[in-house]
Structure formats: C-alpha cells, structure tokens
Design a protein around this motif. Structure first.
Motif, PDB file in Angstrom:
ATOM      1  N   ALA A   7      13.328  54.306  29.118  1.00  0.00           N
ATOM      2  CA  ALA A   7      12.787  55.665  29.134  1.00  0.00           C
ATOM      3  C   ALA A   7      12.186  55.968  30.499  1.00  0.00           C
ATOM      4  N   LYS A   8      12.369  57.195  30.920  1.00  0.00           N
ATOM      5  CA  LYS A   8      11.755  57.660  32.160  1.00  0.00           C
ATOM      6  C   LYS A   8      10.457  58.380  31.784  1.00  0.00           C
ATOM      7  N   SER A  17      18.106  50.923  23.534  1.00  0.00           N
ATOM      8  CA  SER A  17      18.207  51.353  24.925  1.00  0.00           C
ATOM      9  C   SER A  17      18.038  52.862  25.003  1.00  0.00           C
ATOM     10  N   MET A  18      17.124  53.288  25.864  1.00  0.00           N
ATOM     11  CA  MET A  18      16.923  54.713  26.089  1.00  0.00           C
ATOM     12  C   MET A  18      17.598  55.157  27.383  1.00  0.00           C
ATOM     13  N   ALA A  19      18.396  54.280  27.951  1.00  0.00           N
ATOM     14  CA  ALA A  19      19.141  54.646  29.158  1.00  0.00           C
ATOM     15  C   ALA A  19      20.114  55.759  28.794  1.00  0.00           C
ATOM     16  N   THR A  20      20.227  56.750  29.642  1.00  0.00           N
ATOM     17  CA  THR A  20      21.098  57.886  29.365  1.00  0.00           C
ATOM     18  C   THR A  20      21.584  58.477  30.679  1.00  0.00           C
ATOM     19  N   TRP A  21      22.270  59.593  30.603  1.00  0.00           N
ATOM     20  CA  TRP A  21      22.820  60.233  31.784  1.00  0.00           C
ATOM     21  C   TRP A  21      21.723  60.746  32.694  1.00  0.00           C
ATOM     22  N   SER A  22      21.981  60.713  33.974  1.00  0.00           N
ATOM     23  CA  SER A  22      21.076  61.311  34.954  1.00  0.00           C
ATOM     24  C   SER A  22      21.242  62.834  34.922  1.00  0.00           C
ATOM     25  N   PRO A  23      20.272  63.575  35.443  1.00  0.00           N
ATOM     26  CA  PRO A  23      20.441  65.031  35.518  1.00  0.00           C
ATOM     27  C   PRO A  23      21.712  65.436  36.278  1.00  0.00           C
ATOM     28  N   GLU A  24      22.084  64.672  37.292  1.00  0.00           N
ATOM     29  CA  GLU A  24      23.292  64.988  38.048  1.00  0.00           C
ATOM     30  C   GLU A  24      24.549  64.818  37.190  1.00  0.00           C
ATOM     31  N   GLN A  25      24.572  63.779  36.375  1.00  0.00           N
ATOM     32  CA  GLN A  25      25.713  63.579  35.470  1.00  0.00           C
ATOM     33  C   GLN A  25      25.776  64.697  34.440  1.00  0.00           C
ATOM     34  N   VAL A  26      24.622  65.084  33.914  1.00  0.00           N
ATOM     35  CA  VAL A  26      24.577  66.173  32.928  1.00  0.00           C
ATOM     36  C   VAL A  26      25.097  67.457  33.561  1.00  0.00           C
ATOM     37  N   GLU A  27      24.603  67.773  34.739  1.00  0.00           N
ATOM     38  CA  GLU A  27      25.025  69.012  35.404  1.00  0.00           C
ATOM     39  C   GLU A  27      26.533  69.020  35.640  1.00  0.00           C
ATOM     40  N   ARG A  28      27.067  67.919  36.124  1.00  0.00           N
ATOM     41  CA  ARG A  28      28.503  67.826  36.392  1.00  0.00           C
ATOM     42  C   ARG A  28      29.308  68.078  35.108  1.00  0.00           C
ATOM     43  N   ARG A  29      28.882  67.456  34.003  1.00  0.00           N
ATOM     44  CA  ARG A  29      29.622  67.607  32.746  1.00  0.00           C
ATOM     45  C   ARG A  29      29.497  69.025  32.184  1.00  0.00           C
ATOM     46  N   PRO A  82      18.818  64.454  28.573  1.00  0.00           N
ATOM     47  CA  PRO A  82      19.481  64.271  27.278  1.00  0.00           C
ATOM     48  C   PRO A  82      18.542  63.853  26.147  1.00  0.00           C
ATOM     49  N   LEU A  83      17.382  63.297  26.458  1.00  0.00           N
ATOM     50  CA  LEU A  83      16.460  62.832  25.416  1.00  0.00           C
ATOM     51  C   LEU A  83      15.270  63.772  25.226  1.00  0.00           C
ATOM     52  N   HIS A  84      15.422  65.008  25.668  1.00  0.00           N
ATOM     53  CA  HIS A  84      14.334  65.976  25.537  1.00  0.00           C
ATOM     54  C   HIS A  84      14.249  66.448  24.085  1.00  0.00           C
ATOM     55  N   VAL A  85      13.042  66.589  23.607  1.00  0.00           N
ATOM     56  CA  VAL A  85      12.800  67.150  22.274  1.00  0.00           C
ATOM     57  C   VAL A  85      11.620  68.098  22.385  1.00  0.00           C
ATOM     58  N   LEU A  86      11.694  69.186  21.661  1.00  0.00           N
ATOM     59  CA  LEU A  86      10.614  70.169  21.654  1.00  0.00           C
ATOM     60  C   LEU A  86      10.288  70.503  20.211  1.00  0.00           C
ATOM     61  N   THR A  87       9.012  70.369  19.878  1.00  0.00           N
ATOM     62  CA  THR A  87       8.563  70.737  18.537  1.00  0.00           C
ATOM     63  C   THR A  87       8.112  72.191  18.562  1.00  0.00           C
ATOM     64  N   ASN A  88       8.629  72.971  17.633  1.00  0.00           N
ATOM     65  CA  ASN A  88       8.279  74.383  17.533  1.00  0.00           C
ATOM     66  C   ASN A  88       7.044  74.565  16.657  1.00  0.00           C
ATOM     67  N   THR A  89       6.399  75.711  16.766  1.00  0.00           N
ATOM     68  CA  THR A  89       5.179  75.960  16.001  1.00  0.00           C
ATOM     69  C   THR A  89       5.419  75.948  14.498  1.00  0.00           C
ATOM     70  N   ASN A  90       6.667  76.192  14.055  1.00  0.00           N
ATOM     71  CA  ASN A  90       6.961  76.189  12.620  1.00  0.00           C
ATOM     72  C   ASN A  90       7.370  74.815  12.102  1.00  0.00           C
ATOM     73  N   GLY A  91       7.262  73.792  12.962  1.00  0.00           N
ATOM     74  CA  GLY A  91       7.577  72.427  12.533  1.00  0.00           C
ATOM     75  C   GLY A  91       9.010  72.000  12.769  1.00  0.00           C
ATOM     76  N   THR A  92       9.888  72.939  13.139  1.00  0.00           N
ATOM     77  CA  THR A  92      11.258  72.561  13.470  1.00  0.00           C
ATOM     78  C   THR A  92      11.279  71.988  14.885  1.00  0.00           C
ATOM     79  N   ARG A  93      12.420  71.417  15.257  1.00  0.00           N
ATOM     80  CA  ARG A  93      12.541  70.848  16.603  1.00  0.00           C
ATOM     81  C   ARG A  93      13.857  71.247  17.232  1.00  0.00           C
TER      82      ARG A  93
END
Length: 185
Positions: free
Chosen positions: A32-33, A77-89, A113-124
């Motif tokens: 994880a970063k 493993s939390m290793a994942t794509w870099s922002p550059e790889q994501v942008e390219r794809r 790729p591992l971003h999560v956001l919790t909303n005020t209504n409990g959804t994500r």
C-alpha cells in the motif's frame, strides 16, 4: 503488537498512536502507498478498507482482530497499477474522449485503483472510476472486481456506452460540459 494488550481490540479512525503506526507499516509492507505517521485519518481508512476487500474480509474500515491477523499473515498484496499505467489504459479504452475520461478518473480517484470513498448515506464508491455500490450492482461486479483497474476501467466503459456520455460521473464531468447549448439545441 496489534494483538497484544498494548493496542485496543479495534484500531479505528481518529486514533493517533503506535498501534496505528503498526497498521500503517503492515499495510506498507503489503504494497500500500500511504504515509506512516501514526494517524488513522482518511488515507489510512481508505487503505484499511481496500486491504479488507482484498483479504475477503467485511470492509468495515476498522482494524479488528480478523484484520490484524490478516495483516500479520502477509498474504495479501496491495501492489497495483501506477497512475501512469491507469492513465495510459483509460486513454486506450476511451479513444473518443481520452482527455475527458482521464480527467474524470483523476477527479474521482486521483488515478488510484484502490481508492474508496464512503458517502454520507453509507454507500461507497470503488476504484479508478469510483463505481458506486449501485452502479457496481448494475454492472454485475463486486468490490473486489472494482479494485482490479482493468475491470474497473472496462466497467466504466460499459456505463459510458449506455448513453455515450459520462452522466454517471456528473460532478467530475462538469468542467467538460459546455455552458452554452449546442447549435440547434
């Protein structure tokens, strides 16, 4: 340390101590970063939640006994794509509007790729394009799939294809929409 009496049974948001630092070190060792500062803030919450999904645990966002054990097992493993790889794809998958698609993904998740956001209504919202729980269900996906950058980007493409627009990301699409109606419109 986390399983000892030195730490509370549950390590959670708002805590600032060596127990949180240990969680952060273990997350970092898993790939994880994140900053190791001993402060259980929003960034640590996002990484804990992602770790729980990847480990097949209930994504509660708190470090309970099952999460502590999984962190120490060091099998995830939390290793994942870099922002550059994501942008390219994203550019490859959205050839019609590559800059717009990348801008929306950057606004949604900072191309994480591992971003999560919790909303005020409990959804994500999950992954690169922050697929909502509702959209994820509509597309037949799971939280684990949403963390796979290729699956997430392809799912966003399927959502885009329904109307040939970015209406599912209205907030992040705002800068790209014209304030003047099209000719004849």
């Amino acid at each position: 340390m986390l399983l000892s009496s030195a730490c509370p049974p549950v390590v959670s948001m708002g805590q600032h101590d060596e127990c949180v630092r240990e969680v952060q070190v273990l997350l970092s060792q898993a790939g994880a970063k994140l900053e190791i500062d001993g402060d259980f803030g929003p960034a640590t919450l996002r990484r804990v939640t992602a770790f729980q999904v990847l480990a097949g645990l209930q994504p509660r966002g708190v470090v309970d006994e099952a999460t502590k054990r999984a962190l120490y097992d060091q099998r995830i493993s939390m290793a994942t794509w870099s922002p550059e790889q994501v942008e390219r794809r994203v550019r490859e998958v959205f050839p019609e509007e590559p800059d717009r698609a990348v801008g929306i993904a950057r606004c949604q998740s900072f191309l994480d790729p591992l971003h999560v956001l919790t909303n005020t209504n409990g959804t994500r919202n999950w992954g690169v394009f922050q697929l909502s729980d509702k959209l994820l269900r509509e597309l037949g996906g799971t939280q684990l799939q949403a963390y796979d950058p290729e699956w997430n980007i392809q799912a966003a493409r399927r959502a885009w294809s329904r109307h040939q627009d970015f209406r599912d990301w209205e907030h992040c699409d705002q800068p790209y929409r014209s304030s003047t109606p099209p000719p004849g419109g």
